[in-house]
Design an enzyme around this catalytic site. Structure first.
Site, short mmCIF file in Angstrom:
data_model
loop_
_atom_site.label_atom_id
_atom_site.label_comp_id
_atom_site.label_asym_id
_atom_site.label_seq_id
_atom_site.Cartn_x
_atom_site.Cartn_y
_atom_site.Cartn_z
N GLY A 11 0.83 -1.21 0.00
CA GLY A 11 0.00 0.00 0.00
C GLY A 11 0.86 1.25 0.00
O GLY A 11 1.65 1.46 0.93
N GLY A 13 -0.29 4.31 0.18
CA GLY A 13 -1.12 5.41 0.67
C GLY A 13 -0.32 6.19 1.71
O GLY A 13 0.90 6.06 1.82
N PHE A 14 -1.03 6.97 2.53
CA PHE A 14 -0.35 7.80 3.52
C PHE A 14 0.47 6.94 4.49
O PHE A 14 1.58 7.30 4.88
CB PHE A 14 -1.37 8.63 4.30
CG PHE A 14 -2.03 9.69 3.45
CD1 PHE A 14 -1.37 10.87 3.18
CD2 PHE A 14 -3.30 9.49 2.94
CE1 PHE A 14 -1.97 11.84 2.41
CE2 PHE A 14 -3.91 10.46 2.17
CZ PHE A 14 -3.24 11.64 1.89
N GLY A 15 -0.10 5.81 4.91
CA GLY A 15 0.57 4.95 5.88
C GLY A 15 1.82 4.31 5.30
O GLY A 15 2.92 4.40 5.87
N VAL A 79 -1.85 -7.63 -4.09
CA VAL A 79 -1.58 -8.75 -3.19
C VAL A 79 -2.86 -9.58 -3.05
O VAL A 79 -3.94 -9.05 -2.77
CB VAL A 79 -1.09 -8.22 -1.82
CG1 VAL A 79 -1.00 -9.36 -0.80
CG2 VAL A 79 0.25 -7.54 -1.97
N GLU A 170 -18.50 17.75 1.70
CA GLU A 170 -17.59 18.41 0.75
C GLU A 170 -18.06 18.19 -0.68
O GLU A 170 -18.03 19.11 -1.51
CB GLU A 170 -16.16 17.89 0.95
CG GLU A 170 -15.56 18.39 2.27
CD GLU A 170 -14.13 17.93 2.53
OE1 GLU A 170 -13.71 16.91 1.94
OE2 GLU A 170 -13.44 18.59 3.33
N ASP A 300 -5.69 3.17 7.90
CA ASP A 300 -7.11 2.82 8.00
C ASP A 300 -7.37 1.35 8.30
O ASP A 300 -8.41 0.98 8.85
CB ASP A 300 -7.82 3.16 6.68
CG ASP A 300 -8.07 4.65 6.52
OD1 ASP A 300 -7.65 5.42 7.40
OD2 ASP A 300 -8.70 5.03 5.51
N ALA A 315 -6.02 10.76 7.42
CA ALA A 315 -4.71 10.77 6.76
C ALA A 315 -3.59 11.00 7.78
O ALA A 315 -2.53 10.36 7.71
CB ALA A 315 -4.69 11.86 5.69
C1 FAD Z 1 -13.09 10.84 -0.30
C2 FAD Z 1 -12.21 10.85 0.93
C3 FAD Z 1 -11.90 12.06 1.55
C4 FAD Z 1 -11.10 12.08 2.69
N1 FAD Z 1 -10.80 13.27 3.27
C5 FAD Z 1 -9.97 13.31 4.34
C6 FAD Z 1 -9.58 14.55 4.92
O1 FAD Z 1 -10.03 15.62 4.49
N2 FAD Z 1 -8.72 14.53 5.98
C7 FAD Z 1 -8.20 13.35 6.47
O2 FAD Z 1 -7.40 13.37 7.40
N3 FAD Z 1 -8.57 12.17 5.95
C8 FAD Z 1 -9.42 12.12 4.88
N4 FAD Z 1 -9.76 10.92 4.34
C9 FAD Z 1 -9.22 9.67 4.92
C10 FAD Z 1 -7.79 9.43 4.46
O3 FAD Z 1 -7.70 9.60 3.06
C11 FAD Z 1 -7.41 8.04 4.89
O4 FAD Z 1 -7.49 7.97 6.29
C12 FAD Z 1 -6.00 7.69 4.42
O5 FAD Z 1 -5.91 7.71 3.02
C13 FAD Z 1 -5.59 6.32 4.94
O6 FAD Z 1 -4.30 6.04 4.52
P1 FAD Z 1 -3.86 4.53 4.32
O7 FAD Z 1 -2.41 4.58 3.97
O8 FAD Z 1 -4.29 3.71 5.45
O9 FAD Z 1 -4.71 4.02 3.06
P2 FAD Z 1 -4.85 4.60 1.60
O10 FAD Z 1 -4.39 6.00 1.50
O11 FAD Z 1 -6.23 4.28 1.19
O12 FAD Z 1 -3.84 3.70 0.75
C14 FAD Z 1 -4.02 2.32 0.61
C15 FAD Z 1 -3.20 1.85 -0.59
O13 FAD Z 1 -3.20 0.44 -0.60
C16 FAD Z 1 -3.35 -0.02 -1.92
N5 FAD Z 1 -3.89 -1.39 -1.84
C17 FAD Z 1 -5.03 -1.78 -1.23
N6 FAD Z 1 -5.20 -3.10 -1.34
C18 FAD Z 1 -4.14 -3.56 -2.06
C19 FAD Z 1 -3.75 -4.84 -2.51
N7 FAD Z 1 -4.46 -5.95 -2.23
N8 FAD Z 1 -2.61 -4.96 -3.23
C20 FAD Z 1 -1.87 -3.86 -3.52
N9 FAD Z 1 -2.19 -2.62 -3.11
C21 FAD Z 1 -3.32 -2.47 -2.38
C22 FAD Z 1 -4.27 0.99 -2.56
O14 FAD Z 1 -4.14 1.01 -3.97
C23 FAD Z 1 -3.80 2.30 -1.91
O15 FAD Z 1 -2.82 2.95 -2.69
C24 FAD Z 1 -10.58 10.86 3.20
C25 FAD Z 1 -10.90 9.65 2.58
C26 FAD Z 1 -11.70 9.64 1.44
C27 FAD Z 1 -12.02 8.33 0.78
#
Ligand code: FAD
Length: 431
Positions: A11, A13-15, A79, A170, A300, A315
């Protein structure tokens, strides 16, 4: 084969990015896997869906982000399985990747709560593709109504947003800016004032997580922007061109945006560990998985806690938990004790539309109106990945502020996707 321990992060993403960046100067070899070759800045997806930003403005190439960090290798793939005892993960292309440390950062996805028709007929907002599809749908509905104004009575210009949390509010506010400030200038013949935005929320408040004064402000702002706010109403069923509420009322609408709930990525189930609310994986205080000190979950997907409190899926929580796990892997390698995660709360914020936002600080002080809006713009600009994205976003925001124009009002789809009428649209003659 590298002589260093192999850290696999799933992943980007932010994490996941937080972990990889934290490991920059640690003697490890990192493989960062994602099903997309870009990082998605989810908080601005609604601006792509409402034509303010281009898709590329909120997506950043993962390879370019780690261009200067040589211990990180990116691998494009999904994955599909995790073998805990064999310390190996499987990818959709059949490859297997072994690890010494594994960090799962797969994020969350939409939760329809079993609502009939929701998966088939609504538009969620979690990925860039979701945002582009919603933008296409919005623009197509206006084109359909322009061709045949009778389609308005059938719900072509009725947009229902399910859920009045930050994403729903939003999105509804941004649709209002688009419909009532810009599109009337583009559609000379169409009665654009007939467009309706209805936000349906089963709870009694909009932005329920915020303080009462901010909830009231947000509701008033939405209503001033012609958004119909329906509180205490739950969706019972979604059809191709209507939504039925539990009260029995049926609203004709061709576009239903599902902003009502999240569940964790299916990766959490693959791990086979105890899961809590929303499927979030239960974790030790240092964010490792019970009985597996070599496996961590961040963002998340995990039930990330600080001082005994489970934190919301934000995030900033994902970023900080990722950085924390990067530090814990480094401690493990140095044969030091790991530490519990401690969250630095910086408050939270949401926009309601142009010039309007709410901010709640950790000390419970609040801010709303234009000052909060500029604070929101500054924070989100600073958090965006990459200078190019920041400049493009700033340019698009500035252009829109000066002209009320929006850059990305185009319908992009493959030739094979024609006919364009999706999600409940009635077939409309082109003549
Ligand atoms: C529309 C929307 C608006 C938001 N607005 C805000 C905000 O204003 N402020 C705030 O703080 N938070 C906001 N959030 C929440 C914030 O975006 C999430 O808390 C944050 O993105 C979580 O980060 P993460 O790294 O856990 O997951 P994510 O950022 O979702 O990243 C997960 C990554 O894992 C990858 N992945 C998943 N499954 C697989 C797999 N099986 N194989 C390979 N790759 C995989 C995905 O492609 C993705 O790139 C918002 C969320 C959404 C959906």
């Amino acid at each position: 084969m590298s002589k260093y321990p192999h850290v696999v992060i799933v992943g980007a993403g932010f994490g996941g990015l937080g972990v990889a960046e934290q490991l920059a100067h640690v003697p490890v070899h990192v493989t960062l896997i994602d099903r997309h070759n870009y990082h998605t800045f989810q908080p601005l997806l609604y601006q792509v869906a409402t034509s303010l930003l281009n898709a590329e403005d909120v997506g950043a190439s993962v390879r370019s982000m780690f261009r200067h960090q040589e211990n990180v290798n990116f691998r494009l793939g999904t994955v599909t399985g995790i073998d805990l005892s064999g310390r190996e993960i499987q990818l959709d292309d059949g490859d297997k990747v072994t690890f010494d440390y594994l960090v799962l950062a797969g994020g969350a996805t939409v939760n329809y709560f079993g609502t009939p028709g929701a998966a088939e007929h609504t538009f969620p907002l979690y990925t860039l593709m979701n945002a582009v599809k919603l933008r296409n749908q919005v623009m197509q509905r206006f084109e359909a109504a322009d061709r045949d104004p009778a389609a308005i009575d059938d719900g072509a210009l009725t947009f229902v947003v399910v859920g009045a949390g930050p994403t729903g509010v939003e999105t509804a506010g941004a649709l209002s800016d688009l419909f009532y400030n810009l599109l009337p200038r583009d559609y000379h013949q169409l009665a654009t004032e007939k467009a309706r935005i209805i936000i349906v929320e089963m709870g009694k408040e909009v932005l329920a997580a915020f303080k009462e004064n901010l909830r009231e402000y947000a509701r008033n702002e939405l209503e001033e922007r012609k958004v119909e706010v329906r509180l205490g109403e739950a969706v019972a069923e979604v059809g191709p061109s209507s939504v039925k509420l539990k009260s029995g009322e049926e609203i004709k609408a061709h576009t239903i945006v599902w902003a009502a709930g999240v569940q964790v990525s299916p990766l959490a189930k693959m791990l086979g560990m105890p899961q809590g609310r929303g499927g979030r994986v239960k974790l030790n205080p240092d964010l490792s998985v019970p009985e597996h000190p070599e496996i961590f979950v961040v963002g998340d997907m995990g039930e990330v806690s600080s001082d005994g409190l489970v934190l919301p899926q934000l995030a900033s929580v994902a970023m900080q938990s990722g950085e924390h796990v990067g530090r814990q892997i480094s401690r493990r390698i140095a044969v030091e004790e790991t530490q519990p995660f401690k969250y630095w709360d910086k408050g939270f914020m949401a926009t309601i539309g142009r010039g309007s936002a709410v901010v709640e600080f950790p000390n419970k002080r609040t801010l709303h109106g234009p000052v909060a809006y500029f604070a929101w713009l500054g924070v989100h600009l600073a958090l965006l990945s990459g200078m190019r994205n920041r400049i493009e976003t700033l340019w698009n925001w500035g252009w829109s502020a000066l002209t009320h124009d929006r850059a990305a009002r185009i319908i992009i789809e493959g030739e094979e996707d024609v006919p364009v009428l999706s999600s409940g649209a009635k077939s409309v003659s082109t003549q």
